[in-house]
Design a protein around this motif. Structure first.
Motif, PDB file in Angstrom:
ATOM      1  N   VAL A  39      12.755   7.306  40.609  1.00 27.34           N
ATOM      2  CA  VAL A  39      13.946   6.478  40.470  1.00 27.34           C
ATOM      3  C   VAL A  39      14.728   6.975  39.254  1.00 27.34           C
ATOM      4  O   VAL A  39      14.267   6.829  38.119  1.00 27.34           O
ATOM      5  CB  VAL A  39      13.571   4.986  40.274  1.00 27.34           C
ATOM      6  CG1 VAL A  39      14.812   4.133  40.131  1.00 27.34           C
ATOM      7  CG2 VAL A  39      12.686   4.493  41.396  1.00 27.34           C
ATOM      8  N   LEU A  40      15.881   7.618  39.494  1.00 22.47           N
ATOM      9  CA  LEU A  40      16.743   8.084  38.403  1.00 22.47           C
ATOM     10  C   LEU A  40      15.983   8.861  37.334  1.00 22.47           C
ATOM     11  O   LEU A  40      15.958   8.502  36.159  1.00 22.47           O
ATOM     12  CB  LEU A  40      17.464   6.896  37.757  1.00 22.47           C
ATOM     13  CG  LEU A  40      18.346   6.066  38.683  1.00 22.47           C
ATOM     14  CD1 LEU A  40      18.860   4.837  37.944  1.00 22.47           C
ATOM     15  CD2 LEU A  40      19.500   6.895  39.210  1.00 22.47           C
ATOM     16  N   ASN A  41      15.326   9.949  37.710  1.00 22.42           N
ATOM     17  CA  ASN A  41      14.567  10.818  36.803  1.00 22.42           C
ATOM     18  C   ASN A  41      13.359  10.150  36.167  1.00 22.42           C
ATOM     19  O   ASN A  41      12.840  10.632  35.162  1.00 22.42           O
ATOM     20  CB  ASN A  41      15.460  11.405  35.702  1.00 22.42           C
ATOM     21  CG  ASN A  41      16.370  12.488  36.231  1.00 22.42           C
ATOM     22  OD1 ASN A  41      16.087  13.080  37.272  1.00 22.42           O
ATOM     23  ND2 ASN A  41      17.440  12.753  35.528  1.00 22.42           N
ATOM     24  N   THR A  42      12.948   9.027  36.681  1.00 20.53           N
ATOM     25  CA  THR A  42      11.758   8.343  36.186  1.00 20.53           C
ATOM     26  C   THR A  42      10.803   8.178  37.353  1.00 20.53           C
ATOM     27  O   THR A  42      11.207   7.804  38.448  1.00 20.53           O
ATOM     28  CB  THR A  42      12.128   6.953  35.615  1.00 20.53           C
ATOM     29  OG1 THR A  42      13.040   7.138  34.531  1.00 20.53           O
ATOM     30  CG2 THR A  42      10.909   6.220  35.122  1.00 20.53           C
TER      31      THR A  42
END
Length: 97
Positions: A65-68
């Protein structure tokens, strides 16, 4: 057994046990902080490497999710964290711990 192997085993066990402590789901940043609290100072890249290894073993599921990366422990992962199942490459919890 090599020292690094022992560290890897303990770090993976800490990840699984930490996930069980936070109702099963945490992102890589929080997992990194939990490892730090147990004396394992790792880079985010090292944490992600452990997470993907645990995913390959069927012990966590990962959603990006969004680079996480968000990890969710599986029922098999809970069994390993609680010492009811063994997986080579993951430390064993102490009895009663």
């Amino acid at each position: 057994m090599a020292y690094q192997d022992l560290l890897n085993q303990d770090q993976r066990l800490v990840i699984l046990r930490s996930l069980t402590d936070v109702n099963g789901t945490a992102n890589d940043s929080i997992i990194n902080k939990m490892l730090d609290a147990y004396g394992h100072r790792l880079s985010r890249d090292q944490v992600k490497t452990h997470l993907y290894w645990l995913s390959e073993q069927g012990l966590v599921e990962i959603e990006s999710v969004l680079n996480t990366d968000v990890a969710t422990i599986t029922s098999r992962g809970v069994d390993v964290a609680q010492g009811r199942a063994r997986v080579p490459g993951i430390g064993q919890p102490r009895p009663g711990a």
